[in-house]
Design an enzyme around this catalytic site. Structure first.
Site, PDB file in Angstrom:
ATOM      1  N   CYS A   1     -24.728  64.897 -13.454  1.00  0.00           N
ATOM      2  CA  CYS A   1     -25.059  64.459 -12.090  1.00  0.00           C
ATOM      3  C   CYS A   1     -25.243  65.662 -11.159  1.00  0.00           C
ATOM      4  O   CYS A   1     -24.319  66.452 -10.949  1.00  0.00           O
ATOM      5  CB  CYS A   1     -23.962  63.539 -11.559  1.00  0.00           C
ATOM      6  SG  CYS A   1     -24.199  63.093  -9.832  1.00  0.00           S
TER       7      CYS A   1
ATOM      8  N   CYS B   1     -16.959  58.322 -13.969  1.00  0.00           N
ATOM      9  CA  CYS B   1     -18.388  58.015 -14.105  1.00  0.00           C
ATOM     10  C   CYS B   1     -18.915  58.470 -15.466  1.00  0.00           C
ATOM     11  O   CYS B   1     -18.702  59.622 -15.858  1.00  0.00           O
ATOM     12  CB  CYS B   1     -19.156  58.692 -12.983  1.00  0.00           C
ATOM     13  SG  CYS B   1     -20.934  58.454 -13.131  1.00  0.00           S
TER      14      CYS B   1
ATOM     15  N   GLU C   1     -29.328  36.605  -7.186  1.00  0.00           N
ATOM     16  CA  GLU C   1     -29.962  37.847  -6.735  1.00  0.00           C
ATOM     17  C   GLU C   1     -30.349  37.774  -5.260  1.00  0.00           C
ATOM     18  O   GLU C   1     -30.210  38.745  -4.526  1.00  0.00           O
ATOM     19  CB  GLU C   1     -31.210  38.159  -7.579  1.00  0.00           C
ATOM     20  CG  GLU C   1     -30.895  38.733  -8.939  1.00  0.00           C
ATOM     21  CD  GLU C   1     -30.139  40.069  -8.848  1.00  0.00           C
ATOM     22  OE1 GLU C   1     -30.537  40.930  -8.060  1.00  0.00           O
ATOM     23  OE2 GLU C   1     -29.132  40.216  -9.564  1.00  0.00           O
TER      24      GLU C   1
ATOM     25  N   CYS D   1     -16.092  59.826  -9.283  1.00  0.00           N
ATOM     26  CA  CYS D   1     -16.886  60.608 -10.234  1.00  0.00           C
ATOM     27  C   CYS D   1     -16.106  60.879 -11.524  1.00  0.00           C
ATOM     28  O   CYS D   1     -16.709  60.995 -12.598  1.00  0.00           O
ATOM     29  CB  CYS D   1     -17.334  61.912  -9.589  1.00  0.00           C
ATOM     30  SG  CYS D   1     -18.328  61.619  -8.115  1.00  0.00           S
TER      31      CYS D   1
ATOM     32  N   CYS E   1     -20.011  54.530  -8.324  1.00  0.00           N
ATOM     33  CA  CYS E   1     -20.783  55.401  -7.433  1.00  0.00           C
ATOM     34  C   CYS E   1     -20.887  54.721  -6.072  1.00  0.00           C
ATOM     35  O   CYS E   1     -21.969  54.414  -5.578  1.00  0.00           O
ATOM     36  CB  CYS E   1     -22.166  55.656  -8.035  1.00  0.00           C
ATOM     37  SG  CYS E   1     -23.015  57.035  -7.249  1.00  0.00           S
TER      38      CYS E   1
HETATM   39  S1  SF4 Z   1     -20.924  61.588 -10.868  1.00  0.00           S
HETATM   40 FE1  SF4 Z   1     -22.785  61.261  -9.682  1.00  0.00          FE
HETATM   41  S2  SF4 Z   1     -23.559  59.310 -10.364  1.00  0.00           S
HETATM   42 FE2  SF4 Z   1     -21.465  59.452 -11.061  1.00  0.00          FE
HETATM   43  S3  SF4 Z   1     -20.236  58.487  -9.447  1.00  0.00           S
HETATM   44 FE3  SF4 Z   1     -20.302  60.654  -8.983  1.00  0.00          FE
HETATM   45  S4  SF4 Z   1     -22.033  60.858  -7.622  1.00  0.00           S
HETATM   46 FE4  SF4 Z   1     -22.268  58.895  -8.629  1.00  0.00          FE
END
Ligand code: SF4
Length: 358
Positions: free
Chosen positions: A209, A203, A38, A200, A193
């Protein structure tokens, strides 16, 4: 279903299929190994950290070995990773753990937080990843995901914005599977992200989002208000003796590159021949100016003028001081050095004295 449970579940499910589950510190994730990883990962990418982590834990397999090591050796293993205060704090914290906690790595949040170099997010990550304790984290990756997911405006270094993000991080941290969730949210930020071109479509939380709904992903997180960095200039006097060894000086323990070994430095206003003679007691045989190097710190640019100087080392002050040493690459001395020093040493020691005199 509670929105926060849903968020955590979706992130964990994504992680189980696509996350990073084979990183070196995930094998045998003891608090010590997770702590080292970390700290190394602060401001540094996983791929860069991997070889450093591997060498570090091989040389210092536990907190006792690290505490017993000389700081020069610790910094040698840190050389090239940058942000050397991290290495020094790691060493100081290891000594405190040995002295105050019998060498047992603390697994209490407040105790961890009291150790040098460990902030709220790092303490949370160590305890979540190594002990499955429920603590939120808020590193750069998590900040990016949360600012986008909620379209949070304002620079994340501002106290008000940061507090708001902690509240969100706390809300989404699940009560079960905390270790998995913690790795998952970090991976989501690092792999999907991403700062530029977030993916996205892949995601797991894209439907909810806010930034995506507004097609404004690139506006989050808000950039830090710009200020022009000041420029400082210094001269690195790279002294080489008749045996081809290079003079290094240990820097003061605090400040920029604290405790690391580097070249003696003077200002561009100094007459370098006179300065070397007065300060170090050498007479100069030959001198060559090299190209300027710019090294940028978070708060200023450092313009470095490297000057390669061949000196006659018969009478000088260096013999009597622990602050100086003659460095010979072939002897493999273990010394911590800042990146520009290491790079210049490599260049210089490939040059023969003939080139310089020629
Ligand atoms: S949808 Fe939103 S949280 Fe997901 S990758 Fe795109 S910007 Fe990031």
């Amino acid at each position: 279903m509670d929105k926060s449970i849903n968020f955590a579940q979706q992130v964990i499910q994504w992680f189980q299929q696509h996350g990073r589950q084979d990183l070196l510190w995930q094998h045998d994730p003891t608090p010590y190994r997770v702590w080292v990883s970390e700290i190394m990962l602060q401001q540094t990418q996983v791929n860069t950290v991997l070889p450093y982590f591997s060498r570090f834990v091989k040389r210092f397999p536990d907190v006792g070995t690290l505490a017993a090591a000389d700081i020069d050796v610790v910094l040698h293993y840190w050389t090239g990773l940058g942000y050397y205060a991290r290495g020094r704090n790691l060493h100081r914290a290891a000594k405190m753990i040995v002295q105050n906690y019998d060498g047992r790595f603390p697994t209490n949040f407040d105790t961890l937080l009291s150790l040098p170099g460990i902030g709220r997010s790092t303490a949370g990550a160590i305890l979540a990843l190594a002990c499955n304790q429920r603590h939120p984290i808020l590193d750069g990756n998590v900040k990016r995901v949360l600012t986008r997911f909620h379209a949070v405006r304002g620079w994340t270094g501002e106290t008000k914005v940061e507090q708001h993000l902690w509240t969100l991080a706390e809300r989404y941290t699940p009560h079960k599977n905390v270790a998995q969730y913690t790795q998952a949210i970090m991976d989501l930020g690092a792999m999907i992200c991403t700062r530029r071109n977030p993916r996205c479509d892949e995601c797991p939380v894209s439907l909810e989002c806010a930034a995506r709904k507004q097609a404004s992903q690139h506006n989050f997180p808000s950039p830090k208000p710009r200020k022009t960095l000041p420029v400082r200039t210094t001269v690195f006097a790279i002294l080489e003796n008749e045996q081809g060894a290079i003079l290094l000086e240990q820097r003061a323990p605090s400040g920029v590159w604290g405790g690391l070994w580097g070249f003696p430095e003077c200002t561009p206003q100094d007459d370098i021949r006179v300065w070397i003679n007065n300060r170090l007691g050498f007479s100069v045989d030959a001198i060559q100016y090299k190209s300027l190097i710019r090294h940028t710190f978070s708060h200023f640019h450092l313009d470095i003028i490297p000057v390669h100087v061949c000196v006659n080392s018969t009478r000088n002050i260096v013999h009597d001081s622990n602050r100086y040493c003659w460095y010979t690459p072939r002897e493999n001395q273990l010394l911590g050095m800042a990146a520009p020093v290491k790079k210049l040493l490599k260049e210089i020691t490939c040059l023969s004295a003939e080139t310089l005199y020629g």
